[in-house]
Scaffold this motif. Structure first.
Motif, PDB file in Angstrom:
ATOM      1  N   VAL A  74      65.318  57.491  63.807  1.00  0.00           N
ATOM      2  CA  VAL A  74      64.997  57.772  65.201  1.00  0.00           C
ATOM      3  C   VAL A  74      65.094  56.441  65.921  1.00  0.00           C
ATOM      4  O   VAL A  74      64.526  55.433  65.479  1.00  0.00           O
ATOM      5  N   ILE A  75      65.857  56.403  67.010  1.00  0.00           N
ATOM      6  CA  ILE A  75      66.279  55.161  67.645  1.00  0.00           C
ATOM      7  C   ILE A  75      65.785  55.128  69.088  1.00  0.00           C
ATOM      8  O   ILE A  75      65.947  56.106  69.830  1.00  0.00           O
ATOM      9  N   ALA A  76      65.198  53.991  69.475  1.00  0.00           N
ATOM     10  CA  ALA A  76      64.733  53.811  70.855  1.00  0.00           C
ATOM     11  C   ALA A  76      65.742  52.947  71.598  1.00  0.00           C
ATOM     12  O   ALA A  76      65.938  51.778  71.260  1.00  0.00           O
ATOM     13  N   GLU A  77      66.370  53.509  72.620  1.00  0.00           N
ATOM     14  CA  GLU A  77      67.336  52.774  73.413  1.00  0.00           C
ATOM     15  C   GLU A  77      66.796  52.587  74.829  1.00  0.00           C
ATOM     16  O   GLU A  77      65.685  53.012  75.141  1.00  0.00           O
ATOM     17  N   ALA A  78      67.592  51.946  75.679  1.00  0.00           N
ATOM     18  CA  ALA A  78      67.099  51.583  77.004  1.00  0.00           C
ATOM     19  C   ALA A  78      66.712  52.787  77.844  1.00  0.00           C
ATOM     20  O   ALA A  78      65.782  52.711  78.655  1.00  0.00           O
ATOM     21  N   ASP A  79      67.406  53.924  77.669  1.00  0.00           N
ATOM     22  CA  ASP A  79      67.132  55.082  78.519  1.00  0.00           C
ATOM     23  C   ASP A  79      67.037  56.396  77.744  1.00  0.00           C
ATOM     24  O   ASP A  79      67.132  57.470  78.337  1.00  0.00           O
ATOM     25  N   ARG A  80      66.851  56.315  76.433  1.00  0.00           N
ATOM     26  CA  ARG A  80      66.729  57.558  75.658  1.00  0.00           C
ATOM     27  C   ARG A  80      66.144  57.260  74.276  1.00  0.00           C
ATOM     28  O   ARG A  80      66.197  56.143  73.782  1.00  0.00           O
ATOM     29  N   ILE A  81      65.594  58.317  73.687  1.00  0.00           N
ATOM     30  CA  ILE A  81      65.214  58.329  72.280  1.00  0.00           C
ATOM     31  C   ILE A  81      66.129  59.337  71.612  1.00  0.00           C
ATOM     32  O   ILE A  81      66.295  60.459  72.112  1.00  0.00           O
ATOM     33  N   ARG A  82      66.738  58.951  70.508  1.00  0.00           N
ATOM     34  CA  ARG A  82      67.582  59.922  69.812  1.00  0.00           C
ATOM     35  C   ARG A  82      67.343  59.858  68.317  1.00  0.00           C
ATOM     36  O   ARG A  82      67.029  58.808  67.758  1.00  0.00           O
ATOM     37  N   SER A  83      67.497  61.013  67.689  1.00  0.00           N
ATOM     38  CA  SER A  83      67.373  61.123  66.244  1.00  0.00           C
ATOM     39  C   SER A  83      68.748  61.428  65.667  1.00  0.00           C
ATOM     40  O   SER A  83      69.446  62.323  66.156  1.00  0.00           O
ATOM     41  N   VAL A  84      69.136  60.665  64.642  1.00  0.00           N
ATOM     42  CA  VAL A  84      70.432  60.879  64.008  1.00  0.00           C
ATOM     43  C   VAL A  84      70.223  61.142  62.526  1.00  0.00           C
ATOM     44  O   VAL A  84      69.290  60.633  61.904  1.00  0.00           O
ATOM     45  N   GLY A  85      71.093  61.958  61.953  1.00  0.00           N
ATOM     46  CA  GLY A  85      71.019  62.273  60.544  1.00  0.00           C
ATOM     47  C   GLY A  85      71.722  61.237  59.689  1.00  0.00           C
ATOM     48  O   GLY A  85      72.319  60.280  60.195  1.00  0.00           O
ATOM     49  N   ALA A  86      71.672  61.441  58.383  1.00  0.00           N
ATOM     50  CA  ALA A  86      72.314  60.515  57.462  1.00  0.00           C
ATOM     51  C   ALA A  86      73.817  60.446  57.685  1.00  0.00           C
ATOM     52  O   ALA A  86      74.452  59.431  57.366  1.00  0.00           O
ATOM     53  N   ASP A  87      74.398  61.512  58.246  1.00  0.00           N
ATOM     54  CA  ASP A  87      75.838  61.537  58.509  1.00  0.00           C
ATOM     55  C   ASP A  87      76.197  60.932  59.863  1.00  0.00           C
ATOM     56  O   ASP A  87      77.366  60.913  60.255  1.00  0.00           O
ATOM     57  N   GLY A  88      75.180  60.450  60.605  1.00  0.00           N
ATOM     58  CA  GLY A  88      75.423  59.871  61.915  1.00  0.00           C
ATOM     59  C   GLY A  88      75.399  60.866  63.050  1.00  0.00           C
ATOM     60  O   GLY A  88      75.454  60.474  64.220  1.00  0.00           O
ATOM     61  N   GLY A  89      75.319  62.159  62.740  1.00  0.00           N
ATOM     62  CA  GLY A  89      75.270  63.176  63.785  1.00  0.00           C
ATOM     63  C   GLY A  89      73.939  63.194  64.501  1.00  0.00           C
ATOM     64  O   GLY A  89      72.885  62.945  63.900  1.00  0.00           O
ATOM     65  N   ASP A 150      53.181  53.406  81.968  1.00  0.00           N
ATOM     66  CA  ASP A 150      53.923  53.890  80.820  1.00  0.00           C
ATOM     67  C   ASP A 150      53.234  55.115  80.241  1.00  0.00           C
ATOM     68  O   ASP A 150      52.031  55.336  80.454  1.00  0.00           O
ATOM     69  N   VAL A 151      54.010  55.902  79.480  1.00  0.00           N
ATOM     70  CA  VAL A 151      53.482  57.145  78.925  1.00  0.00           C
ATOM     71  C   VAL A 151      53.740  57.189  77.425  1.00  0.00           C
ATOM     72  O   VAL A 151      54.853  56.906  76.966  1.00  0.00           O
ATOM     73  N   LEU A 152      52.703  57.520  76.693  1.00  0.00           N
ATOM     74  CA  LEU A 152      52.834  57.732  75.256  1.00  0.00           C
ATOM     75  C   LEU A 152      53.185  59.193  75.019  1.00  0.00           C
ATOM     76  O   LEU A 152      52.482  60.091  75.491  1.00  0.00           O
ATOM     77  N   LEU A 153      54.287  59.438  74.315  1.00  0.00           N
ATOM     78  CA  LEU A 153      54.709  60.791  73.982  1.00  0.00           C
ATOM     79  C   LEU A 153      54.544  61.037  72.489  1.00  0.00           C
ATOM     80  O   LEU A 153      54.787  60.143  71.674  1.00  0.00           O
ATOM     81  N   LEU A 154      54.156  62.240  72.152  1.00  0.00           N
ATOM     82  CA  LEU A 154      54.155  62.690  70.771  1.00  0.00           C
ATOM     83  C   LEU A 154      55.253  63.740  70.662  1.00  0.00           C
ATOM     84  O   LEU A 154      55.192  64.782  71.320  1.00  0.00           O
ATOM     85  N   VAL A 155      56.268  63.438  69.868  1.00  0.00           N
ATOM     86  CA  VAL A 155      57.487  64.234  69.828  1.00  0.00           C
ATOM     87  C   VAL A 155      57.617  64.919  68.473  1.00  0.00           C
ATOM     88  O   VAL A 155      57.311  64.333  67.431  1.00  0.00           O
ATOM     89  N   ASP A 156      58.076  66.173  68.489  1.00  0.00           N
ATOM     90  CA  ASP A 156      58.342  66.891  67.249  1.00  0.00           C
ATOM     91  C   ASP A 156      59.546  66.243  66.554  1.00  0.00           C
ATOM     92  O   ASP A 156      60.627  66.150  67.140  1.00  0.00           O
ATOM     93  N   ALA A 157      59.370  65.803  65.321  1.00  0.00           N
ATOM     94  CA  ALA A 157      60.434  65.082  64.623  1.00  0.00           C
ATOM     95  C   ALA A 157      61.625  65.972  64.317  1.00  0.00           C
ATOM     96  O   ALA A 157      62.746  65.480  64.160  1.00  0.00           O
TER      97      ALA A 157
END
Length: 369
Positions: A74-89, A150-157
């Motif tokens: 799970v990656i934190a970038e400048a304007d998004r949070i994204r989750s990627v799988g082992a295959d990069g998808g 700022d806001v703390l989010l709890l996100v479903d993995a």
């Protein structure tokens, strides 16, 4: 008479891992994650220690903090949070207002925090400037923000769905998050320019994120083993007249003040509450007093902590120092002695730890193990 902090304890070599330079992001349970410049490698810990290949490797932007999640990241970038799988998808993506630097977009202030059971992710997102009131959620699911906080989010993995949100009184440029091993608490520390650290103990519940307490000017570094008591590290930032000390502390989540504290000046030989000697020569006509920058604290076992620092002695190169301390009293048991200068340390959870070096990693244990 030698002080306990100066009592030498020989670190016992327990193996080496020759590998390209990298930084251990986490080493929890049987999983170890190693960060290269633009890649996160996920290992079975035993396989890593044996010099084996990673279970998976995920491409990660060089400036983006990341944490392992289910073989991917799970990656934190400048304007998004994204989750990627082992295959990069991409598994899921959560856009948010951009973090801003002095001259445009900046990187996220810290890595997401995956809960011990791998089901939740704690992330901090910025508020758009101009927010003045709280109300119904925005159309994209993000909460309306109060006064630009700022806001703390709890996100479903699993799917990226926002499970809970809580505005915090911060405009963070650095964030640290530490889960309690049982997943019952999340320690969150935000560093704001000219304001130092603000830290909260947050309890995730079905009806939202509940603040159980907190502290200021201290960064959460973990929890005392077997308890729900957070462990914090304070570093002298000289933001105020009384802000001239480094301190390790244990907190009761329901109390405002630490229940146990230890002035880390004792580790470097300076009397607690006395200012550093900034004169050209020390009182004995010798060296000016060394200056230590305390970096981290990690738990070796149920009763012992490892405190690490970089220490500058005039006329010498900066050197890393590691002290073994009691988890109950925070007081030192001794200073660890290595065959060669150590690097940053990572505890493996079995009483052993890794140190980083230019040729890879060394594993160590305490005498008698």
């Amino acid at each position: 008479m030698t002080s306990p902090a100066e009592t030498p304890i020989d670190a016992v070599p327990a193996g080496t891992v020759d590998t390209a330079p990298g930084t251990v992001v986490t080493a929890e349970g049987t999983v170890l994650a190693l960060r290269r410049e633009d890649r996160l490698e996920i290992y079975d810990t035993g396989t890593f220690l044996g010099g084996g290949a990673p279970l998976s490797a995920v491409d990660v932007p060089a400036t983006a903090p990341a944490a392992p999640l289910g073989g991917g990241a799970v990656i934190a970038e400048a304007d998004r949070i994204r989750s990627v799988g082992a295959d990069g998808g991409i598994r899921w993506e959560l856009p948010h207002p951009p973090w801003l630097g002095r001259s445009g977009p900046a990187k996220a202030p810290g890595a997401p925090a995956v809960s011990p059971d791998g089901t939740l992710v704690g992330v901090l997102v910025p508020a758009p400037d101009g927010g003045t009131e709280c109300g119904e959620p925005l159309p994209d699911g993000l909460p309306r923000l109060c006064q630009g906080r700022d806001v703390l989010l709890l996100v479903d993995a699993a799917d990226g769905r926002i499970r809970a949100a809580r505005p915090l009184n911060s405009r963070a440029s650095v964030v640290t998050q530490r889960w309690h091993p049982g997943g019952r608490l999340l320690g969150v520390s935000c560093w704001t320019a000219w304001y130092s650290w603000s830290t909260w103990w947050v309890a995730p519940r079905r009806d939202g994120l509940h603040l159980r307490g907190g502290t200021r000017m201290r960064e959460v570094v973990g929890f005392v083993p077997g308890t729900e008591r957070p462990l914090t590290l304070r570093r002298a930032e000289r933001l105020a007249p009384d802000d001239d000390r480094d301190e390790l502390a244990v907190h009761d989540i329901a109390a405002d003040e630490p229940v146990v504290r230890y002035d880390l000046a004792e580790l470097t030989g300076r009397e607690p509450d006395s200012p550093p000697d900034d004169s050209a020569d020390g009182a004995d006509g010798g060296h000016r007093e060394s200056d230590a920058v305390f970096e981290d604290v990690c738990t070796l076992n149920a009763g012992q902590l490892l405190v690490t620092a970089r220490q500058q002695v005039p006329g010498r190169r900066p050197a890393a120092r590691h002290w073994l301390c009691s988890a109950a009293t925070l007081r030192p048991l001794g200073t660890l002695r290595y065959p060669e200068p150590p690097g940053p340390a990572t505890a493996l959870g079995d009483g052993t730890w890794l140190t980083e070096g230019p040729r890879g990693f060394c594993r160590w244990s305490l005498p008698g193990r």
